[in-house]
Design an enzyme around this catalytic site. Structure first.
Site, PDB file in Angstrom:
ATOM      1  N   GLY A  54     -12.654  -5.037  -4.554  1.00 40.56           N
ATOM      2  CA  GLY A  54     -12.305  -4.053  -3.537  1.00 40.56           C
ATOM      3  C   GLY A  54     -12.227  -2.667  -4.143  1.00 40.56           C
ATOM      4  O   GLY A  54     -11.976  -2.525  -5.345  1.00 40.56           O
ATOM      5  N   GLN A  59      -9.713   5.939  -4.778  1.00 42.92           N
ATOM      6  CA  GLN A  59     -10.004   5.683  -6.192  1.00 42.92           C
ATOM      7  C   GLN A  59     -11.214   6.451  -6.705  1.00 42.92           C
ATOM      8  O   GLN A  59     -11.409   6.564  -7.915  1.00 42.92           O
ATOM      9  CB  GLN A  59     -10.244   4.177  -6.413  1.00 42.92           C
ATOM     10  N   CYS A  99      -6.693  -4.022 -10.931  1.00 46.47           N
ATOM     11  CA  CYS A  99      -7.204  -2.884 -10.170  1.00 46.47           C
ATOM     12  C   CYS A  99      -8.189  -2.119 -11.040  1.00 46.47           C
ATOM     13  O   CYS A  99      -7.939  -1.927 -12.228  1.00 46.47           O
ATOM     14  CB  CYS A  99      -6.029  -1.981  -9.783  1.00 46.47           C
ATOM     15  N   LEU A 100      -9.288  -1.684 -10.444  1.00 43.40           N
ATOM     16  CA  LEU A 100     -10.281  -0.929 -11.213  1.00 43.40           C
ATOM     17  C   LEU A 100      -9.704   0.383 -11.739  1.00 43.40           C
ATOM     18  O   LEU A 100     -10.200   0.928 -12.715  1.00 43.40           O
ATOM     19  CB  LEU A 100     -11.526  -0.655 -10.348  1.00 43.40           C
ATOM     20  N   HIS A 141      -3.822  -4.627  -0.857  1.00 45.02           N
ATOM     21  CA  HIS A 141      -3.949  -3.820  -2.080  1.00 45.02           C
ATOM     22  C   HIS A 141      -4.747  -2.543  -1.797  1.00 45.02           C
ATOM     23  O   HIS A 141      -4.331  -1.439  -2.183  1.00 45.02           O
ATOM     24  CB  HIS A 141      -4.634  -4.698  -3.151  1.00 45.02           C
ATOM     25  N   GLU A 142      -5.881  -2.693  -1.104  1.00 45.05           N
ATOM     26  CA  GLU A 142      -6.733  -1.518  -0.841  1.00 45.05           C
ATOM     27  C   GLU A 142      -6.082  -0.569   0.161  1.00 45.05           C
ATOM     28  O   GLU A 142      -6.206   0.648   0.039  1.00 45.05           O
ATOM     29  CB  GLU A 142      -8.120  -1.944  -0.350  1.00 45.05           C
ATOM     30  N   HIS A 145      -3.753   1.714  -1.521  1.00 47.83           N
ATOM     31  CA  HIS A 145      -4.400   2.865  -2.164  1.00 47.83           C
ATOM     32  C   HIS A 145      -4.506   4.037  -1.192  1.00 47.83           C
ATOM     33  O   HIS A 145      -4.301   5.183  -1.572  1.00 47.83           O
ATOM     34  CB  HIS A 145      -5.817   2.498  -2.627  1.00 47.83           C
TER      35      HIS A 145
HETATM   36 NI    NI Z   1      -6.874  -1.171  -6.789  1.00 44.72          NI
END
Ligand code: NI
Length: 175
Positions: A54, A59, A99-100, A141-142, A145
């Site tokens: 995701g 991000q 997480c990226l 989670h997304e 963000h």
């Molecule tokens: Ni993330």
């Protein structure tokens, strides 16, 4: 099983925690035009390349309510959600998240077990998705963000301090 030598950087640069831009609140998208469609496709490419399951526009330093997700094992179930809204959540589950924007860090977070999310697709049509398990975690989670929240903020402040220190040290080494 196999190790792949990475020849390409992800298409869009991904902000790394604790970058303060990850705290920005994303605004709703009022017009779904070619720029938004291009952003969605670049984000999807970046997510698959990373690889991740995701990615939120936040991000990649675009503070608009857009997320891309593919939580399938086959990596062929791309979801693009514009202006996502949580309309139902039930139960609880604890799972390990990463997480990226927080490379190399994984920890357990409690989330709702089942969610229903309302959103617009790339054609501007209203859609609804009911999800559980991994996909439900990913959606929450997304969507966090987009509210300026990174998953580590669900952890203790001691852990957050350690993670921040670790990532700042890494960025000094790689910069
Ligand atoms: Ni993330």
């Amino acid at each position: 099983m196999t190790s792949t030598i990475k020849l390409f950087m992800p298409l869009l640069p991904i902000l790394r925690y604790p970058d303060s831009r990850l705290k920005k609140i994303a605004v709703p998208i009022s017009l779904i035009d070619d720029r938004i469609r291009k952003l969605a496709s670049d984000m999807a490419e970046t997510m698959y390349e990373a690889p991740g399951i995701g990615l939120a526009a936040t991000q990649v330093d675009v503070h608009k309510q857009l997320i891309v997700i593919d939580a399938s094992e086959t990596r062929d179930q791309l979801l693009v959600l514009i202006n996502p809204e949580l309309i139902e959540c039930n139960g609880a589950q604890v799972s390990e998240e990463g997480c990226l924007s927080v490379p190399g860090i994984y920890d357990k977070v409690e989330r709702a077990e089942r969610v229903v999310v309302r959103y617009l697709d790339l054609h501007g049509s209203p859609q609804k998705i009911a999800a559980e398990g991994l996909l439900a975690v990913c959606l929450q989670h997304e969507m966090d963000h987009l509210k300026g929240k990174v998953f580590v903020e669900h952890l203790s402040s001691l852990k957050q301090t350690r993670i921040k220190a670790k990532l700042l040290k890494q960025s000094r080494i790689t910069a």
